[in-house]
Design a protein around this motif. Structure first.
Motif, PDB file in Angstrom:
ATOM      1  N   ASP A   1       0.842  -1.200   0.000  1.00 13.92           N
ATOM      2  CA  ASP A   1       0.000   0.000   0.000  1.00 13.92           C
ATOM      3  C   ASP A   1       0.879   1.253   0.000  1.00 13.92           C
ATOM      4  OD1 ASP A   1      -1.807   2.088   0.491  1.00 13.92           O
ATOM      5  OD2 ASP A   1      -3.080   0.828   1.753  1.00 13.92           O
ATOM      6  N   PRO A   2       0.815   2.082  -1.040  1.00 12.12           N
ATOM      7  CA  PRO A   2       1.654   3.277  -1.101  1.00 12.12           C
ATOM      8  C   PRO A   2       1.326   4.307  -0.024  1.00 12.12           C
ATOM      9  CG  PRO A   2       0.015   3.298  -2.862  1.00 12.12           C
ATOM     10  CD  PRO A   2      -0.060   1.951  -2.226  1.00 12.12           C
ATOM     11  N   ARG A   3       0.182   4.150   0.627  1.00  9.89           N
ATOM     12  CA  ARG A   3      -0.225   5.095   1.674  1.00  9.89           C
ATOM     13  C   ARG A   3       0.288   4.693   3.048  1.00  9.89           C
ATOM     14  NH1 ARG A   3      -6.480   4.563   1.511  1.00  9.89           N
ATOM     15  NH2 ARG A   3      -5.762   2.423   1.790  1.00  9.89           N
ATOM     16  N   LEU A   4       0.994   3.563   3.131  1.00 10.02           N
ATOM     17  CA  LEU A   4       1.348   2.999   4.429  1.00 10.02           C
ATOM     18  C   LEU A   4       2.101   3.982   5.317  1.00 10.02           C
ATOM     19  CD1 LEU A   4       1.406   0.555   6.321  1.00 10.02           C
ATOM     20  CD2 LEU A   4       3.501  -0.181   5.179  1.00 10.02           C
ATOM     21  N   SER A   5       3.072   4.683   4.767  1.00  6.26           N
ATOM     22  CA  SER A   5       3.904   5.568   5.592  1.00  6.26           C
ATOM     23  C   SER A   5       3.128   6.767   6.137  1.00  6.26           C
ATOM     24  CB  SER A   5       5.108   6.064   4.787  1.00  6.26           C
ATOM     25  OG  SER A   5       4.687   6.861   3.688  1.00  6.26           O
ATOM     26  N   GLN A   6       1.933   7.027   5.579  1.00  6.63           N
ATOM     27  CA  GLN A   6       1.100   8.132   6.053  1.00  6.63           C
ATOM     28  C   GLN A   6      -0.103   7.643   6.856  1.00  6.63           C
ATOM     29  OE1 GLN A   6       2.033  11.313   5.604  1.00  6.63           O
ATOM     30  NE2 GLN A   6       3.867  10.468   4.633  1.00  6.63           N
ATOM     31  N   ALA A   7      -0.169   6.340   7.084  1.00 10.55           N
ATOM     32  CA  ALA A   7      -1.335   5.753   7.734  1.00 10.55           C
ATOM     33  C   ALA A   7      -1.209   5.767   9.252  1.00 10.55           C
ATOM     34  CB  ALA A   7      -1.528   4.316   7.253  1.00 10.55           C
ATOM     35  N   THR A   8      -2.357   5.694   9.900  1.00 10.33           N
ATOM     36  CA  THR A   8      -2.433   5.476  11.343  1.00 10.33           C
ATOM     37  C   THR A   8      -3.014   4.097  11.575  1.00 10.33           C
ATOM     38  OG1 THR A   8      -2.752   7.819  11.889  1.00 10.33           O
ATOM     39  CG2 THR A   8      -3.539   6.202  13.491  1.00 10.33           C
ATOM     40  N   PHE A   9      -2.308   3.257  12.306  1.00 12.96           N
ATOM     41  CA  PHE A   9      -2.841   1.962  12.710  1.00 12.96           C
ATOM     42  C   PHE A   9      -3.654   2.163  13.980  1.00 12.96           C
ATOM     43  CE2 PHE A   9       0.420  -1.253  10.780  1.00 12.96           C
ATOM     44  CZ  PHE A   9       0.087  -0.812   9.508  1.00 12.96           C
ATOM     45  N   LEU A  10      -4.877   1.647  13.995  1.00 13.76           N
ATOM     46  CA  LEU A  10      -5.758   1.738  15.156  1.00 13.76           C
ATOM     47  C   LEU A  10      -6.250   0.338  15.497  1.00 13.76           C
ATOM     48  CD1 LEU A  10      -7.613   3.151  17.230  1.00 13.76           C
ATOM     49  CD2 LEU A  10      -9.228   3.577  15.361  1.00 13.76           C
ATOM     50  N   GLY A  11      -5.820  -0.183  16.636  1.00 13.05           N
ATOM     51  CA  GLY A  11      -6.226  -1.514  17.049  1.00 13.05           C
ATOM     52  C   GLY A  11      -6.993  -1.476  18.354  1.00 13.05           C
ATOM     53  N   HIS A  12      -8.111  -2.193  18.402  1.00 11.70           N
ATOM     54  CA  HIS A  12      -8.958  -2.196  19.591  1.00 11.70           C
ATOM     55  C   HIS A  12      -8.966  -3.575  20.232  1.00 11.70           C
ATOM     56  CE1 HIS A  12     -12.100  -1.212  22.367  1.00 11.70           C
ATOM     57  NE2 HIS A  12     -13.001  -1.981  21.785  1.00 11.70           N
ATOM     58  N   SER A  13      -8.619  -3.652  21.523  1.00 12.92           N
ATOM     59  CA  SER A  13      -8.626  -4.876  22.304  1.00 12.92           C
ATOM     60  C   SER A  13      -7.674  -5.896  21.663  1.00 12.92           C
ATOM     61  CB  SER A  13     -10.065  -5.397  22.426  1.00 12.92           C
ATOM     62  OG  SER A  13     -10.168  -6.342  23.466  1.00 12.92           O
ATOM     63  N   LEU A  14      -8.144  -7.075  21.267  1.00 10.84           N
ATOM     64  CA  LEU A  14      -7.262  -8.006  20.559  1.00 10.84           C
ATOM     65  C   LEU A  14      -6.619  -7.328  19.356  1.00 10.84           C
ATOM     66  CD1 LEU A  14      -6.108 -10.839  19.899  1.00 10.84           C
ATOM     67  CD2 LEU A  14      -8.242 -11.293  18.661  1.00 10.84           C
ATOM     68  N   GLY A  15      -7.364  -6.445  18.718  1.00 14.27           N
ATOM     69  CA  GLY A  15      -6.836  -5.720  17.564  1.00 14.27           C
ATOM     70  C   GLY A  15      -5.639  -4.848  17.905  1.00 14.27           C
ATOM     71  N   ALA A  16      -5.562  -4.380  19.154  1.00 12.45           N
ATOM     72  CA  ALA A  16      -4.401  -3.590  19.567  1.00 12.45           C
ATOM     73  C   ALA A  16      -3.137  -4.451  19.518  1.00 12.45           C
ATOM     74  CB  ALA A  16      -4.612  -3.030  20.967  1.00 12.45           C
ATOM     75  N   THR A  17      -3.261  -5.676  20.018  1.00 11.14           N
ATOM     76  CA  THR A  17      -2.133  -6.600  19.953  1.00 11.14           C
ATOM     77  C   THR A  17      -1.739  -6.866  18.508  1.00 11.14           C
ATOM     78  OG1 THR A  17      -2.729  -7.661  22.035  1.00 11.14           O
ATOM     79  CG2 THR A  17      -1.393  -8.946  20.519  1.00 11.14           C
ATOM     80  N   CYS A  18      -2.738  -7.111  17.660  1.00  9.44           N
ATOM     81  CA  CYS A  18      -2.453  -7.386  16.247  1.00  9.44           C
ATOM     82  C   CYS A  18      -1.837  -6.181  15.546  1.00  9.44           C
ATOM     83  CB  CYS A  18      -3.734  -7.821  15.539  1.00  9.44           C
ATOM     84  SG  CYS A  18      -4.367  -9.421  16.071  1.00  9.44           S
ATOM     85  N   ALA A  19      -2.312  -4.977  15.878  1.00  7.58           N
ATOM     86  CA  ALA A  19      -1.758  -3.769  15.264  1.00  7.58           C
ATOM     87  C   ALA A  19      -0.298  -3.584  15.650  1.00  7.58           C
ATOM     88  CB  ALA A  19      -2.574  -2.550  15.682  1.00  7.58           C
ATOM     89  N   PHE A  20       0.004  -3.805  16.933  1.00  5.62           N
ATOM     90  CA  PHE A  20       1.386  -3.653  17.390  1.00  5.62           C
ATOM     91  C   PHE A  20       2.288  -4.686  16.727  1.00  5.62           C
ATOM     92  CE2 PHE A  20       4.967  -4.464  20.187  1.00  5.62           C
ATOM     93  CZ  PHE A  20       5.417  -3.178  20.456  1.00  5.62           C
ATOM     94  N   GLU A  21       1.851  -5.932  16.696  1.00  3.82           N
ATOM     95  CA  GLU A  21       2.695  -6.981  16.136  1.00  3.82           C
ATOM     96  C   GLU A  21       2.830  -6.851  14.623  1.00  3.82           C
ATOM     97  OE1 GLU A  21       1.237 -10.699  17.683  1.00  3.82           O
ATOM     98  OE2 GLU A  21       1.663 -10.107  19.758  1.00  3.82           O
ATOM     99  N   THR A  22       1.801  -6.329  13.963  1.00  5.95           N
ATOM    100  CA  THR A  22       1.917  -6.058  12.528  1.00  5.95           C
ATOM    101  C   THR A  22       2.932  -4.953  12.269  1.00  5.95           C
ATOM    102  OG1 THR A  22      -0.368  -6.752  12.112  1.00  5.95           O
ATOM    103  CG2 THR A  22       0.658  -5.343  10.455  1.00  5.95           C
ATOM    104  N   THR A  23       2.949  -3.957  13.138  1.00  5.25           N
ATOM    105  CA  THR A  23       3.947  -2.891  13.012  1.00  5.25           C
ATOM    106  C   THR A  23       5.354  -3.458  13.143  1.00  5.25           C
ATOM    107  OG1 THR A  23       2.384  -1.288  13.935  1.00  5.25           O
ATOM    108  CG2 THR A  23       4.696  -0.656  13.897  1.00  5.25           C
ATOM    109  N   LEU A  24       5.545  -4.342  14.116  1.00  4.51           N
ATOM    110  CA  LEU A  24       6.855  -4.994  14.257  1.00  4.51           C
ATOM    111  C   LEU A  24       7.229  -5.761  12.992  1.00  4.51           C
ATOM    112  CD1 LEU A  24       6.763  -6.488  17.890  1.00  4.51           C
ATOM    113  CD2 LEU A  24       8.044  -4.486  17.105  1.00  4.51           C
ATOM    114  N   ALA A  25       6.262  -6.493  12.441  1.00  2.00           N
ATOM    115  CA  ALA A  25       6.529  -7.292  11.246  1.00  2.00           C
ATOM    116  C   ALA A  25       6.874  -6.407  10.048  1.00  2.00           C
ATOM    117  CB  ALA A  25       5.317  -8.167  10.924  1.00  2.00           C
ATOM    118  N   LEU A  26       6.202  -5.282   9.925  1.00  2.00           N
ATOM    119  CA  LEU A  26       6.491  -4.364   8.818  1.00  2.00           C
ATOM    120  C   LEU A  26       7.853  -3.705   8.991  1.00  2.00           C
ATOM    121  CD1 LEU A  26       2.958  -2.794   8.386  1.00  2.00           C
ATOM    122  CD2 LEU A  26       4.179  -4.153   6.670  1.00  2.00           C
ATOM    123  N   GLN A  27       8.213  -3.388  10.229  1.00  2.00           N
ATOM    124  CA  GLN A  27       9.536  -2.794  10.471  1.00  2.00           C
ATOM    125  C   GLN A  27      10.652  -3.711  10.000  1.00  2.00           C
ATOM    126  OE1 GLN A  27       9.010   0.270  14.248  1.00  2.00           O
ATOM    127  NE2 GLN A  27       9.972  -1.690  14.597  1.00  2.00           N
TER     128      GLN A  27
END
Length: 236
Positions: A72-98
């Motif tokens: 996604d070309p918009r990734l660097s301008q995006a905000t990840f928002l994770g709620h409850s279990l989604g918060a864990t997934c958002a954080f771990e996805t950020t790690l994976a992308l890094q």
């Protein structure tokens, strides 16, 4: 052919990329798709991916989400928002992308207490909990109407999805730090997450950390959406 991992609820630049809580699908975040770009992750086994088997490995799920987001070309301008279990997934996805040299602009974690890597916040056992225990837990969190759980067909579906997600949530996550600004939010009457309980997320970023409180229970993300959106604007 499997349905897409990402569901665009409203197009545009600088999107919110949202990760649903346990038991929910991408449509959970439609309340945010009013005049702003919103894309939501669709976990397997629900909504547009209802024909697929539930995820049983969180690392595999995270790898799938990261692979879908990476182009996604918009990734660097995006905000990840994770709620409850989604918060864990958002954080771990950020790690994976890094690990790929990619990252969003911001990370917002909602209603998920921080626990040390390899552990998870307390929650019902997805295998051993009875339907009555799941009902009490869901009603205690807020956000689920009693009449929905009184419907035999709907409640059976909800419990099935919830059990699958509870199994995912119980799997301990990886160590690692993100290097983007991190905002945490939770309801002031949330029985599962508190500002103090979420404070540990500060140790998981090398950038700015901002804690905030919403008005409401575990579903305060939706019931106090106005405050959330103001926080996102300030954080922009």
């Amino acid at each position: 052919m499997n349905a897409p991992v990402l569901v665009e609820l409203a197009g545009g630049e600088h999107p919110l990329i949202c990760f649903p809580p346990a038991g929910a699908g991408a449509s959970y975040f439609r309340f945010l798709a009013d005049g702003r770009a919103v894309t939501a992750v669709q976990y397997p086994g629900r909504e547009s991916r209802h024909r697929e088997a539930f995820a049983t490995s969180r690392p595999q799920l995270i790898a799938e989400i990261a692979a879908a987001l990476a182009p996604d070309p918009r990734l660097s301008q995006a905000t990840f928002l994770g709620h409850s279990l989604g918060a864990t997934c958002a954080f771990e996805t950020t790690l994976a992308l890094q690990e790929r040299g990619l990252r969003p602009a911001r990370l917002v974690l909602s209603a998920r207490n921080h626990t040390p890597p390899g552990t998870a916040p307390p929650a019902p056992d997805g295998d051993r909990a009875t339907d009555t225990e799941l009902r009490d837990w869901l009603l205690g969190l807020g956000g689920t109407r009693p009449e929905v759980l009184d419907h035999p067909g709907l409640s059976a579906l909800i419990y099935t999805v919830a059990r699958a997600d509870l199994r995912l949530g119980a799997q301990g996550g990886p160590a690692g730090l993100v290097d983007i600004p991190l905002l945490t939010v939770c309801g002031d009457a949330d029985p599962a997450a508190t500002t103090a309980g979420m404070a540990g997320w500060a140790e998981r970023t090398t950038a700015d950390f901002t804690p905030a409180t919403l008005s409401g229970d575990h579903d305060a993300l939706r019931t106090d959406a106005g405050t959330l959106l103001k926080l996102l604007e300030v954080d922009a």
